[in-house]
Design an enzyme around this catalytic site. Structure first.
Site, short mmCIF file in Angstrom:
data_model
loop_
_atom_site.label_atom_id
_atom_site.label_comp_id
_atom_site.label_asym_id
_atom_site.label_seq_id
_atom_site.Cartn_x
_atom_site.Cartn_y
_atom_site.Cartn_z
N LYS A 95 23.09 -6.58 -0.73
CA LYS A 95 21.72 -7.05 -0.62
C LYS A 95 20.85 -6.38 -1.69
CE LYS A 95 23.83 -9.04 2.76
NZ LYS A 95 23.88 -8.52 4.10
N ARG A 128 41.86 4.38 -5.40
CA ARG A 128 41.55 4.24 -3.97
C ARG A 128 40.98 5.54 -3.42
NH1 ARG A 128 44.90 5.42 -0.26
NH2 ARG A 128 46.75 4.69 -1.35
N ASP A 188 21.73 1.27 10.23
CA ASP A 188 21.90 0.28 9.17
C ASP A 188 20.50 -0.11 8.71
OD1 ASP A 188 22.08 -2.10 7.70
OD2 ASP A 188 23.73 -2.90 8.90
N TYR A 239 23.06 -7.86 12.56
CA TYR A 239 23.78 -8.81 11.72
C TYR A 239 24.95 -9.37 12.54
CZ TYR A 239 26.55 -10.28 7.64
OH TYR A 239 27.26 -10.98 6.73
C1 PLP Z 1 24.86 -8.37 5.13
C2 PLP Z 1 24.67 -7.31 6.15
C3 PLP Z 1 25.74 -6.53 6.61
C4 PLP Z 1 27.16 -6.77 6.17
O1 PLP Z 1 27.37 -6.46 4.84
P1 PLP Z 1 28.52 -7.12 3.94
O2 PLP Z 1 28.28 -6.47 2.64
O3 PLP Z 1 28.31 -8.59 3.96
O4 PLP Z 1 29.82 -6.73 4.56
C5 PLP Z 1 25.48 -5.53 7.52
N1 PLP Z 1 24.22 -5.30 7.98
C6 PLP Z 1 23.17 -6.04 7.58
C7 PLP Z 1 21.82 -5.75 8.13
C8 PLP Z 1 23.35 -7.08 6.67
O5 PLP Z 1 22.30 -7.81 6.28
#
Ligand code: PLP
Length: 392
Positions: free
Chosen positions: A208, A58, A183, A111
């Site tokens: 992704k 962890r 992000d 998101y």
């Molecule tokens: C999918 C996504 C997230 C969240 O990510 P997870 O891995 O599903 O927790 C955050 N921001 C964007 C732009 C996303 O496409």
């Protein structure tokens, strides 16, 4: 280790250095929860921070650290901190900075679950939030408050692909001591490196494109050593560390990010033109197209556009549903960044939990469809769309 001057692809392959045990060629999966100490003094020194080494997964794990080192190198960051999900990465970045009474100014197109995390979950702990169009600098300036600590935004934003110029917005925030968190999941570090344009923190849902194979949920944060230390401590305290296996898969995935993104991007541009020109489509949302309002801004900071875009069907929600019913090769699924093409309906799927007022503010309509363009032969993606459109 590959020096910072080495190219993107070289760093993807060599940034973790020759630190592999027993001369292993690939970074092993250190599938262990704990690490033994050579002596009691060794254990005590590790806990006291007098010696570097591993204690407990962890807190830190060699497979996870090798992966973090490669992503940090690709982002041009001093450090990266990996998480068990993208949402965990966002939560740790924000909550390690904010306390009750602070304000976070956030982009209004995000998101869906991120909207809930900031507006609802953090709100319960006394953190104020407002949502603003971050491509509008004057609006951002107006919405900054004396207690604003963080400006959080997505670019390109999910699902409407709105572009915010990080280089233009960061000085506004920094002038008043506000941290800029971006992000950049849709762009990937291959096409956009937010820290180069002045952001303090870059975040990716590695679920992704970075992992890229659709078999891991993960997140990663890149920042200066100082900020990474704060965020890493939160990760340890909150228990949001990734598993060694997931770090191994994500490291394998990120090695080929450059080649995948080149083809995703090329395919997406061809598919976007086909969709735009289709008579059953009313409106496109893709910064890769020259007529898009974000195109010029995207060109200033990004070296490619990615592979995710949205469009509105001329005949409303029923037409959107009929399109999704008619597809044969593509997969009807949320998420993006997978090798294959995915198609989904944001208003009833990824963004279903977003409050209606924010949905309207985002410009998220019931007739909108979002597509992630995969690596298939592009003629086959178009053929599938063509037959699905014909069946409406
Ligand atoms: C999918 C996504 C997230 C969240 O990510 P997870 O891995 O599903 O927790 C955050 N921001 C964007 C732009 C996303 O496409």
């Amino acid at each position: 280790m590959a020096s910072h001057e080495a190219g993107f692809m070289t760093r993807a392959l060599h940034a973790e250095g020759h630190t592999k045990p027993k001369n292993a060629h690939s970074v092993p999966i250190f599938q262990t929860s704990t690490f033994y100490f050579d002596t009691p003094e060794h254990g005590a020194d590790l806990f006291a921070g007098k010696q570097k080494g591993y204690i407990y997964t962890r807190i830190g794990n060699p497979t996870v650290e090798a992966y973090e080192q490669v992503v940090a190198s690709l982002e041009g960051a001093e450090e990266a901190v990996a998480f068990s999900s993208g949402l965990a990465a966002i939560f740790a970045t924000l909550m390690s900075r904010l306390k009750a009474g602070d304000h976070v100014l956030s982009g209004d197109t995000l998101y869906g679950p991120t909207v809930n995390q900031i507006g609802e979950l953090m709100g319960r702990y006394g953190i104020e939030s407002t949502f603003v169009d971050t491509s509008d600098l004057a609006a951002v300036k107006r919405e900054l408050r004396p207690n604003t600590r963080v400006l959080f935004l997505e670019t390109p934003a999910n699902p409407t692909c709105r572009i915010t110029e990080i280089g233009a917005i960061s000085p506004l925030a920094h002038e008043v001591g506000v941290e800029v968190v971006v992000d950049a999941t849709f762009a990937t570090p291959y096409f956009l490196r937010p820290l180069e344009w002045g952001a303090d923190v870059s975040i990716h849902s590695t679920t992704k494109f970075i992992n890229g194979h659709g078999d891991v949920v993960g997140g990663i944060v890149s920042a200066s050593a100082e900020l990474a230390k704060r965020i890493r401590k939160f990760r340890t305290d909150a228990g949001a560390s990734p598993s060694p296996m997931d770090a191994f898969l994500s490291l394998r995935g990120v090695r080929t990010l450059a080649m995948r993104m080149e083809r995703h991007n090329a395919n997406a541009l061809v598919v976007a033109e086909f969709v735009r020109d289709h008579p059953k489509v009313r409106r496109m949302y893709f910064h890769g197209l020259p007529e898009d309002p974000g195109h010029a801004a995207a060109d200033r900071e990004m070296s490619g556009y990615g592979a995710t875009f949205s469009f509105e069907m001329r005949d409303g929600f029923d037409a959107a549903r009929a399109l999704l019913t008619g597809i044969k090769m593509m997969t009807l699924a949320v998420s993006l960044g997978t090798l294959d093409t995915l198609i989904q309906h944001p208003a009833s799927m990824t963004h279903a939990a977003v409050p209606e007022a924010i949905m309207r503010q985002q410009g998220l309509t019931p007739e909108m469809v979002r597509i992630h363009v995969g690596l298939e032969n592009v003629e086959d993606i178009i053929a599938d769309l063509r037959q699905a459109f014909a069946g409406i």
